[in-house]
Write a protein that holds these residues in place. Sequence first.
Motif, PDB file in Angstrom:
ATOM      1  N   ARG A   1     -10.203  -6.037   1.037  1.00  0.00           N
ATOM      2  CA  ARG A   1      -9.532  -5.450   2.205  1.00  0.00           C
ATOM      3  C   ARG A   1      -8.177  -6.070   2.513  1.00  0.00           C
ATOM      4  NH1 ARG A   1     -13.101  -1.951   4.444  1.00  0.00           N
ATOM      5  NH2 ARG A   1     -15.194  -2.126   3.564  1.00  0.00           N
ATOM      6  N   GLY A   2      -7.564  -6.666   1.510  1.00  0.00           N
ATOM      7  CA  GLY A   2      -6.210  -7.139   1.758  1.00  0.00           C
ATOM      8  C   GLY A   2      -6.001  -8.534   1.242  1.00  0.00           C
TER       9      GLY A   2
ATOM     10  N   VAL B   1      -2.740  -6.824   3.299  1.00  0.00           N
ATOM     11  CA  VAL B   1      -1.744  -5.765   3.108  1.00  0.00           C
ATOM     12  C   VAL B   1      -0.523  -6.090   3.964  1.00  0.00           C
ATOM     13  CG1 VAL B   1      -1.222  -3.331   3.514  1.00  0.00           C
ATOM     14  CG2 VAL B   1      -3.407  -3.986   2.491  1.00  0.00           C
TER      15      VAL B   1
ATOM     16  N   PHE C   1      -8.240  -2.140   6.254  1.00  0.00           N
ATOM     17  CA  PHE C   1      -7.615  -3.268   5.576  1.00  0.00           C
ATOM     18  C   PHE C   1      -7.191  -4.356   6.561  1.00  0.00           C
ATOM     19  CE2 PHE C   1      -7.062   0.247   2.637  1.00  0.00           C
ATOM     20  CZ  PHE C   1      -7.447  -0.340   1.443  1.00  0.00           C
TER      21      PHE C   1
ATOM     22  N   LEU D   1       0.860  -1.191   0.000  1.00  0.00           N
ATOM     23  CA  LEU D   1       0.000   0.000   0.000  1.00  0.00           C
ATOM     24  C   LEU D   1       0.890   1.232   0.000  1.00  0.00           C
ATOM     25  CD1 LEU D   1      -2.685   1.532   0.288  1.00  0.00           C
ATOM     26  CD2 LEU D   1      -2.583   1.100   2.752  1.00  0.00           C
TER      27      LEU D   1
ATOM     28  N   ILE E   1      -5.920   3.087   8.011  1.00  0.00           N
ATOM     29  CA  ILE E   1      -5.521   1.926   7.213  1.00  0.00           C
ATOM     30  C   ILE E   1      -5.791   0.631   7.979  1.00  0.00           C
ATOM     31  CG2 ILE E   1      -3.530   0.723   6.217  1.00  0.00           C
ATOM     32  CD1 ILE E   1      -2.373   3.540   5.577  1.00  0.00           C
TER      33      ILE E   1
ATOM     34  N   ALA F   1     -11.075  -0.080  -0.828  1.00  0.00           N
ATOM     35  CA  ALA F   1     -11.422  -1.333  -0.163  1.00  0.00           C
ATOM     36  C   ALA F   1     -12.772  -1.841  -0.652  1.00  0.00           C
ATOM     37  CB  ALA F   1     -11.443  -1.135   1.349  1.00  0.00           C
TER      38      ALA F   1
ATOM     39  N   LEU G   1      -9.070   5.488   0.637  1.00  0.00           N
ATOM     40  CA  LEU G   1      -8.782   4.161   1.167  1.00  0.00           C
ATOM     41  C   LEU G   1     -10.057   3.333   1.304  1.00  0.00           C
ATOM     42  CD1 LEU G   1      -6.212   5.200   3.906  1.00  0.00           C
ATOM     43  CD2 LEU G   1      -5.693   3.704   1.960  1.00  0.00           C
TER      44      LEU G   1
END
Length: 404
Positions: A70-71, A73, A102, A24, A98, A65, A61
Amino acid sequence: MTVIESTAQLQLAAPQPREAPWGLYVHIPFCRRVCPYCDFNVYARQEPLIPRYLAAVRRELALLADRWGRGPVRTIYLGGGTPSLLTPHQVAELLDAIAAIFVLVDQPEVTLEANPETVDTEKLAGYRAAGVNRLSLGVQTLVPQGLKVLGRAHHPETPVAAYRTARATGFRNVNLDLIYGWPGQTRDQWEQDLATVLSWQPEHLSLYALTIEPGTPYERAVRRGILRPLDDDVVAELAELAMEQLEKHGYLHYELSNWARAGCSRSIHNTIYWRNGFYLGVGAGAHGYLGGIRTVNERLPARYIARVEAGDLPIADMESIDPRTELVETMMLGLRLVADGISAAAVRARHGVELSEAYGPELDELVQYGLIEWDGERLRLSRRGILLANEVAVRFLEPHGTLK
Protein backbone atom coordinates in the motif's frame (compact mmCIF):
# COMPACT_ATOMS: atom_id res chain seq x y z
CA MET A 1 15.31 -9.32 -19.33
CA THR A 2 12.83 -12.20 -18.83
CA VAL A 3 9.30 -12.25 -20.22
CA ILE A 4 6.78 -13.49 -17.63
CA GLU A 5 3.81 -15.32 -19.05
CA SER A 6 1.30 -15.40 -16.19
CA THR A 7 0.22 -13.42 -13.17
CA ALA A 8 1.07 -16.48 -11.07
CA GLN A 9 4.66 -16.14 -12.26
CA LEU A 10 4.48 -12.43 -11.42
CA GLN A 11 3.75 -13.21 -7.79
CA LEU A 12 6.62 -15.70 -7.61
CA ALA A 13 9.14 -13.66 -9.61
CA ALA A 14 8.69 -10.23 -8.08
CA PRO A 15 11.17 -9.21 -5.38
CA GLN A 16 9.85 -7.04 -2.59
CA PRO A 17 9.37 -3.41 -3.70
CA ARG A 18 11.93 -0.99 -2.28
CA GLU A 19 10.96 1.58 0.27
CA ALA A 20 11.56 4.67 -1.86
CA PRO A 21 8.29 6.54 -2.53
CA TRP A 22 6.30 5.34 -5.52
CA GLY A 23 4.51 7.24 -8.24
CA LEU A 24 0.95 6.32 -9.19
CA TYR A 25 -0.12 6.90 -12.80
CA VAL A 26 -3.79 6.61 -13.79
CA HIS A 27 -4.50 6.55 -17.52
CA ILE A 28 -7.70 8.15 -18.81
CA PRO A 29 -7.83 7.00 -22.47
CA PHE A 30 -10.79 9.06 -23.65
CA CYS A 31 -10.63 12.02 -26.06
CA ARG A 32 -13.25 13.97 -27.96
CA ARG A 33 -11.05 13.45 -30.99
CA VAL A 34 -7.58 12.03 -31.56
CA CYS A 35 -4.87 14.42 -32.75
CA PRO A 36 -3.23 13.23 -36.00
CA TYR A 37 0.29 13.13 -34.50
CA CYS A 38 -0.72 11.19 -31.38
CA ASP A 39 0.30 7.56 -30.84
CA PHE A 40 -0.84 7.34 -27.20
CA ASN A 41 -3.42 4.77 -26.13
CA VAL A 42 -6.45 7.02 -26.65
CA TYR A 43 -9.95 6.58 -28.08
CA ALA A 44 -12.51 9.07 -29.39
CA ARG A 45 -16.27 8.99 -28.89
CA GLN A 46 -16.23 6.43 -26.07
CA GLU A 47 -17.26 8.77 -23.24
CA PRO A 48 -20.30 6.59 -22.31
CA LEU A 49 -17.76 4.05 -20.98
CA ILE A 50 -16.30 6.52 -18.47
CA PRO A 51 -18.43 5.61 -15.37
CA ARG A 52 -17.83 1.88 -15.83
CA TYR A 53 -14.16 2.50 -16.63
CA LEU A 54 -13.62 4.51 -13.43
CA ALA A 55 -15.28 1.77 -11.38
CA ALA A 56 -12.80 -0.67 -12.94
CA VAL A 57 -9.89 1.66 -12.12
CA ARG A 58 -10.93 1.77 -8.47
CA ARG A 59 -11.16 -2.04 -8.45
CA GLU A 60 -7.72 -2.35 -10.07
CA LEU A 61 -6.25 -0.06 -7.41
CA ALA A 62 -7.44 -2.48 -4.72
CA LEU A 63 -6.08 -5.48 -6.63
CA LEU A 64 -2.69 -3.79 -7.03
CA ALA A 65 -2.51 -2.95 -3.34
CA ASP A 66 -3.26 -6.58 -2.46
CA ARG A 67 -0.44 -7.72 -4.75
CA TRP A 68 2.24 -5.07 -4.14
CA GLY A 69 1.41 -3.42 -0.83
CA ARG A 70 0.00 0.00 0.00
CA GLY A 71 2.81 2.41 -0.60
CA PRO A 72 4.39 4.78 0.16
CA VAL A 73 2.83 6.80 -2.70
CA ARG A 74 4.39 10.24 -3.25
CA THR A 75 2.71 11.35 -6.50
CA ILE A 76 -0.55 10.80 -8.36
CA TYR A 77 -0.75 11.63 -12.05
CA LEU A 78 -4.01 11.60 -14.02
CA GLY A 79 -2.88 11.45 -17.65
CA GLY A 80 -4.38 10.67 -20.98
CA GLY A 81 -6.12 11.06 -23.22
CA THR A 82 -8.09 13.90 -21.77
CA PRO A 83 -8.58 13.54 -18.00
CA SER A 84 -10.41 16.88 -18.01
CA LEU A 85 -13.37 15.06 -19.61
CA LEU A 86 -14.02 13.74 -16.08
CA THR A 87 -16.34 15.66 -13.81
CA PRO A 88 -14.99 17.05 -10.54
CA HIS A 89 -17.13 14.50 -8.70
CA GLN A 90 -15.53 11.65 -10.65
CA VAL A 91 -12.04 12.97 -9.91
CA ALA A 92 -12.93 13.34 -6.22
CA GLU A 93 -14.21 9.75 -6.07
CA LEU A 94 -11.02 8.49 -7.69
CA LEU A 95 -8.69 10.45 -5.39
CA ASP A 96 -10.71 9.42 -2.34
CA ALA A 97 -10.35 5.77 -3.39
CA ILE A 98 -6.58 6.17 -3.77
CA ALA A 99 -6.33 7.79 -0.32
CA ALA A 100 -8.37 4.97 1.22
CA ILE A 101 -6.26 2.20 -0.36
CA PHE A 102 -2.68 3.54 -0.32
CA VAL A 103 -0.39 5.18 2.20
CA LEU A 104 0.22 8.71 0.89
CA VAL A 105 3.31 10.64 1.98
CA ASP A 106 4.41 14.26 2.07
CA GLN A 107 1.20 15.86 0.78
CA PRO A 108 1.34 14.07 -2.59
CA GLU A 109 1.79 15.97 -5.81
CA VAL A 110 -1.50 15.39 -7.66
CA THR A 111 -1.39 16.31 -11.35
CA LEU A 112 -4.26 16.41 -13.82
CA GLU A 113 -3.77 16.93 -17.56
CA ALA A 114 -6.35 19.20 -19.18
CA ASN A 115 -7.15 20.44 -22.65
CA PRO A 116 -7.95 24.18 -22.54
CA GLU A 117 -11.30 23.84 -24.35
CA THR A 118 -12.61 21.29 -21.83
CA VAL A 119 -12.34 23.36 -18.64
CA ASP A 120 -14.23 26.26 -17.08
CA THR A 121 -14.43 27.92 -13.67
CA GLU A 122 -16.78 25.34 -12.15
CA LYS A 123 -14.73 22.38 -13.34
CA LEU A 124 -11.33 23.76 -12.31
CA ALA A 125 -12.65 24.85 -8.90
CA GLY A 126 -14.06 21.36 -8.49
CA TYR A 127 -10.75 19.71 -9.37
CA ARG A 128 -8.94 21.93 -6.90
CA ALA A 129 -11.45 21.07 -4.16
CA ALA A 130 -11.05 17.37 -4.98
CA GLY A 131 -7.34 17.54 -4.22
CA VAL A 132 -5.66 18.25 -7.56
CA ASN A 133 -2.75 20.61 -6.79
CA ARG A 134 -0.89 20.61 -10.12
CA LEU A 135 -2.51 21.35 -13.48
CA SER A 136 -0.93 20.57 -16.86
CA LEU A 137 -2.54 22.46 -19.75
CA GLY A 138 -2.09 21.22 -23.32
CA VAL A 139 -1.50 24.54 -25.08
CA GLN A 140 0.74 23.15 -27.91
CA THR A 141 0.77 26.45 -29.85
CA LEU A 142 -1.02 29.79 -30.01
CA VAL A 143 -0.52 30.16 -33.76
CA PRO A 144 -3.76 29.55 -35.75
CA GLN A 145 -1.81 27.87 -38.55
CA GLY A 146 -0.10 25.59 -36.03
CA LEU A 147 -3.35 24.64 -34.31
CA LYS A 148 -4.78 23.65 -37.68
CA VAL A 149 -1.67 21.65 -38.65
CA LEU A 150 -1.68 19.87 -35.28
CA GLY A 151 -5.41 19.15 -35.45
CA ARG A 152 -6.11 20.85 -32.12
CA ALA A 153 -9.67 21.72 -31.18
CA HIS A 154 -9.11 24.99 -29.33
CA HIS A 155 -8.70 28.56 -30.60
CA PRO A 156 -5.61 30.71 -29.91
CA GLU A 157 -7.37 32.65 -27.16
CA THR A 158 -8.65 29.55 -25.32
CA PRO A 159 -5.42 28.67 -23.44
CA VAL A 160 -5.01 32.12 -21.89
CA ALA A 161 -8.61 31.99 -20.65
CA ALA A 162 -8.00 28.52 -19.18
CA TYR A 163 -4.76 29.67 -17.57
CA ARG A 164 -6.39 32.73 -15.98
CA THR A 165 -9.24 30.57 -14.71
CA ALA A 166 -6.77 28.12 -13.20
CA ARG A 167 -5.13 30.98 -11.30
CA ALA A 168 -8.49 32.36 -10.19
CA THR A 169 -9.58 28.96 -8.85
CA GLY A 170 -6.47 28.50 -6.71
CA PHE A 171 -3.92 26.62 -8.80
CA ARG A 172 -0.41 27.69 -7.83
CA ASN A 173 1.45 25.00 -9.75
CA VAL A 174 0.67 25.07 -13.47
CA ASN A 175 2.53 23.43 -16.32
CA LEU A 176 2.07 24.36 -19.97
CA ASP A 177 2.76 21.84 -22.75
CA LEU A 178 3.97 23.24 -26.07
CA ILE A 179 4.96 21.54 -29.33
CA TYR A 180 7.55 22.93 -31.74
CA GLY A 181 8.88 21.75 -35.06
CA TRP A 182 5.47 21.31 -36.68
CA PRO A 183 5.36 21.47 -40.50
CA GLY A 184 5.55 25.06 -41.69
CA GLN A 185 6.53 26.58 -38.35
CA THR A 186 8.88 29.56 -38.54
CA ARG A 187 11.40 30.85 -36.03
CA ASP A 188 9.29 34.00 -35.55
CA GLN A 189 6.19 31.94 -34.75
CA TRP A 190 8.05 29.88 -32.15
CA GLU A 191 9.60 32.99 -30.66
CA GLN A 192 6.14 34.54 -30.34
CA ASP A 193 4.71 31.42 -28.68
CA LEU A 194 7.55 31.48 -26.15
CA ALA A 195 7.22 35.21 -25.49
CA THR A 196 3.48 34.87 -24.87
CA VAL A 197 3.59 31.95 -22.44
CA LEU A 198 6.60 33.40 -20.62
CA SER A 199 4.60 36.56 -20.02
CA TRP A 200 2.09 34.42 -18.08
CA GLN A 201 4.86 33.22 -15.74
CA PRO A 202 3.81 29.57 -15.33
CA GLU A 203 5.70 27.53 -12.77
CA HIS A 204 6.64 24.89 -15.32
CA LEU A 205 6.99 24.44 -19.09
CA SER A 206 7.23 21.23 -21.12
CA LEU A 207 8.44 21.80 -24.69
CA TYR A 208 8.34 18.84 -27.06
CA ALA A 209 9.72 18.58 -30.57
CA LEU A 210 7.10 17.04 -32.84
CA THR A 211 7.97 13.48 -33.81
CA ILE A 212 6.35 11.55 -36.64
CA GLU A 213 5.23 8.31 -35.02
CA PRO A 214 4.63 5.13 -37.06
CA GLY A 215 0.99 4.30 -37.71
CA THR A 216 -0.34 7.82 -37.10
CA PRO A 217 -2.21 9.92 -39.68
CA TYR A 218 0.83 12.22 -39.69
CA GLU A 219 3.13 9.40 -40.69
CA ARG A 220 0.81 8.42 -43.55
CA ALA A 221 0.59 12.04 -44.69
CA VAL A 222 4.39 12.29 -44.73
CA ARG A 223 4.70 9.10 -46.77
CA ARG A 224 2.18 10.43 -49.31
CA GLY A 225 3.94 13.79 -49.56
CA ILE A 226 1.03 15.73 -48.06
CA LEU A 227 3.11 16.90 -45.09
CA ARG A 228 6.75 17.93 -45.14
CA PRO A 229 8.49 17.76 -41.75
CA LEU A 230 10.85 20.54 -40.76
CA ASP A 231 14.53 19.88 -41.39
CA ASP A 232 16.36 18.49 -38.34
CA ASP A 233 18.75 21.44 -38.31
CA VAL A 234 15.81 23.87 -38.19
CA VAL A 235 14.26 21.94 -35.29
CA ALA A 236 17.61 22.09 -33.47
CA GLU A 237 17.68 25.87 -33.97
CA LEU A 238 14.20 26.12 -32.44
CA ALA A 239 15.37 24.05 -29.46
CA GLU A 240 18.36 26.34 -28.96
CA LEU A 241 16.10 29.39 -29.15
CA ALA A 242 13.92 27.92 -26.39
CA MET A 243 16.93 27.22 -24.18
CA GLU A 244 18.18 30.79 -24.63
CA GLN A 245 14.81 32.44 -23.98
CA LEU A 246 13.87 30.35 -20.96
CA GLU A 247 17.27 30.74 -19.34
CA LYS A 248 16.99 34.50 -19.84
CA HIS A 249 13.64 34.46 -18.02
CA GLY A 250 14.96 32.53 -15.02
CA TYR A 251 13.81 29.01 -15.85
CA LEU A 252 15.95 26.02 -14.90
CA HIS A 253 16.41 23.51 -17.71
CA TYR A 254 16.33 20.41 -15.51
CA GLU A 255 15.27 17.76 -18.05
CA LEU A 256 15.64 17.57 -21.82
CA SER A 257 12.08 18.80 -22.45
CA ASN A 258 11.24 20.42 -19.12
CA TRP A 259 11.89 23.74 -17.36
CA ALA A 260 10.93 24.99 -13.90
CA ARG A 261 10.77 28.65 -12.96
CA ALA A 262 13.28 29.71 -10.31
CA GLY A 263 12.00 28.75 -6.86
CA CYS A 264 9.22 26.56 -8.29
CA SER A 265 8.73 22.84 -8.22
CA ARG A 266 10.03 20.45 -10.81
CA SER A 267 7.65 17.64 -11.73
CA ILE A 268 8.11 15.21 -8.85
CA HIS A 269 6.14 12.46 -10.61
CA ASN A 270 8.12 12.57 -13.83
CA THR A 271 11.37 12.77 -11.90
CA ILE A 272 10.51 9.35 -10.45
CA TYR A 273 10.50 8.04 -14.04
CA TRP A 274 13.76 9.78 -14.96
CA ARG A 275 15.49 8.35 -11.89
CA ASN A 276 14.29 4.88 -12.89
CA GLY A 277 12.15 4.76 -9.77
CA PHE A 278 9.07 2.72 -9.01
CA TYR A 279 5.53 3.46 -10.11
CA LEU A 280 2.19 1.77 -10.46
CA GLY A 281 0.39 2.06 -13.80
CA VAL A 282 -3.39 1.92 -13.56
CA GLY A 283 -5.93 1.91 -16.40
CA ALA A 284 -6.08 0.76 -20.00
CA GLY A 285 -2.62 0.48 -21.57
CA ALA A 286 -0.85 1.84 -18.47
CA HIS A 287 2.75 0.84 -17.77
CA GLY A 288 4.07 0.06 -14.30
CA TYR A 289 7.50 -0.73 -12.86
CA LEU A 290 7.79 -1.99 -9.30
CA GLY A 291 10.06 -4.48 -7.62
CA GLY A 292 11.99 -5.31 -10.80
CA ILE A 293 8.88 -6.20 -12.79
CA ARG A 294 7.54 -4.13 -15.67
CA THR A 295 3.83 -4.50 -16.50
CA VAL A 296 1.65 -3.30 -19.37
CA ASN A 297 -2.13 -3.38 -19.07
CA GLU A 298 -4.72 -4.34 -21.67
CA ARG A 299 -4.95 -1.47 -24.15
CA LEU A 300 -8.62 -1.58 -25.20
CA PRO A 301 -10.90 0.00 -22.57
CA ALA A 302 -13.60 -2.65 -23.01
CA ARG A 303 -11.12 -5.53 -22.58
CA TYR A 304 -9.52 -3.76 -19.63
CA ILE A 305 -12.91 -3.33 -17.94
CA ALA A 306 -13.87 -6.97 -18.56
CA ARG A 307 -10.63 -8.28 -17.03
CA VAL A 308 -11.01 -6.17 -13.90
CA GLU A 309 -14.70 -6.94 -13.51
CA ALA A 310 -13.75 -10.65 -13.58
CA GLY A 311 -11.45 -10.01 -10.62
CA ASP A 312 -8.16 -10.22 -12.54
CA LEU A 313 -5.26 -7.82 -12.76
CA PRO A 314 -5.63 -6.54 -16.36
CA ILE A 315 -2.00 -7.23 -17.30
CA ALA A 316 -1.34 -7.94 -20.99
CA ASP A 317 2.46 -8.19 -20.80
CA MET A 318 5.13 -8.38 -18.10
CA GLU A 319 8.86 -8.79 -17.91
CA SER A 320 11.45 -9.20 -15.21
CA ILE A 321 14.28 -6.66 -15.49
CA ASP A 322 17.73 -8.14 -14.94
CA PRO A 323 20.51 -6.09 -13.24
CA ARG A 324 22.27 -5.27 -16.51
CA THR A 325 19.10 -3.94 -18.13
CA GLU A 326 18.26 -1.99 -14.99
CA LEU A 327 21.62 -0.20 -15.12
CA VAL A 328 21.18 0.62 -18.81
CA GLU A 329 17.74 2.06 -18.08
CA THR A 330 19.11 4.10 -15.18
CA MET A 331 21.65 5.59 -17.60
CA MET A 332 19.19 6.18 -20.46
CA LEU A 333 16.71 7.93 -18.20
CA GLY A 334 19.22 9.72 -15.97
CA LEU A 335 20.95 11.36 -18.93
CA ARG A 336 17.72 13.26 -19.51
CA LEU A 337 18.24 15.11 -16.22
CA VAL A 338 20.40 17.85 -17.67
CA ALA A 339 20.70 19.86 -14.45
CA ASP A 340 21.43 17.08 -11.94
CA GLY A 341 22.73 14.39 -14.27
CA ILE A 342 23.71 10.95 -12.96
CA SER A 343 25.40 10.54 -9.58
CA ALA A 344 28.20 7.98 -9.42
CA ALA A 345 27.37 7.44 -5.73
CA ALA A 346 23.72 6.67 -6.55
CA VAL A 347 24.76 4.20 -9.27
CA ARG A 348 27.22 2.58 -6.85
CA ALA A 349 24.55 2.21 -4.15
CA ARG A 350 21.83 0.90 -6.43
CA HIS A 351 23.75 -1.20 -8.96
CA GLY A 352 26.97 -2.08 -7.13
CA VAL A 353 29.20 -0.80 -9.91
CA GLU A 354 31.44 2.20 -10.52
CA LEU A 355 30.46 4.36 -13.48
CA SER A 356 34.11 4.60 -14.46
CA GLU A 357 34.35 0.79 -14.59
CA ALA A 358 31.06 0.16 -16.36
CA TYR A 359 31.56 2.87 -18.98
CA GLY A 360 35.18 4.02 -18.83
CA PRO A 361 35.99 4.17 -22.59
CA GLU A 362 32.63 5.73 -23.40
CA LEU A 363 33.07 8.44 -20.77
CA ASP A 364 36.55 9.31 -22.01
CA GLU A 365 35.45 9.54 -25.63
CA LEU A 366 32.31 11.59 -24.93
CA VAL A 367 34.31 14.05 -22.81
CA GLN A 368 36.81 14.37 -25.64
CA TYR A 369 34.01 15.17 -28.08
CA GLY A 370 32.54 17.76 -25.70
CA LEU A 371 29.23 15.93 -25.39
CA ILE A 372 29.26 15.32 -21.63
CA GLU A 373 30.63 16.80 -18.43
CA TRP A 374 32.20 14.20 -16.13
CA ASP A 375 34.22 14.95 -12.98
CA GLY A 376 34.43 11.41 -11.63
CA GLU A 377 31.36 11.82 -9.43
CA ARG A 378 28.65 13.27 -11.65
CA LEU A 379 27.81 12.85 -15.32
CA ARG A 380 25.84 15.46 -17.26
CA LEU A 381 25.13 16.26 -20.88
CA SER A 382 26.95 19.35 -22.14
CA ARG A 383 25.07 22.08 -24.01
CA ARG A 384 26.14 20.43 -27.27
CA GLY A 385 25.26 17.02 -25.86
CA ILE A 386 21.70 18.15 -25.12
CA LEU A 387 21.16 18.66 -28.85
CA LEU A 388 22.65 15.22 -29.58
CA ALA A 389 21.14 13.39 -26.60
CA ASN A 390 20.04 10.30 -28.53
CA GLU A 391 23.50 9.83 -30.01
CA VAL A 392 25.04 10.11 -26.54
CA ALA A 393 22.53 7.71 -24.95
CA VAL A 394 23.28 4.83 -27.31
CA ARG A 395 26.89 4.79 -26.03
CA PHE A 396 25.58 3.49 -22.69
CA LEU A 397 23.73 0.43 -23.98
CA GLU A 398 26.57 -2.03 -23.24
CA PRO A 399 28.04 -1.74 -19.72
CA HIS A 400 31.33 -3.44 -18.88
CA GLY A 401 32.21 -5.39 -15.77
CA THR A 402 30.16 -7.35 -13.23
CA LEU A 403 26.94 -6.05 -11.69
CA LYS A 404 25.56 -7.10 -8.33
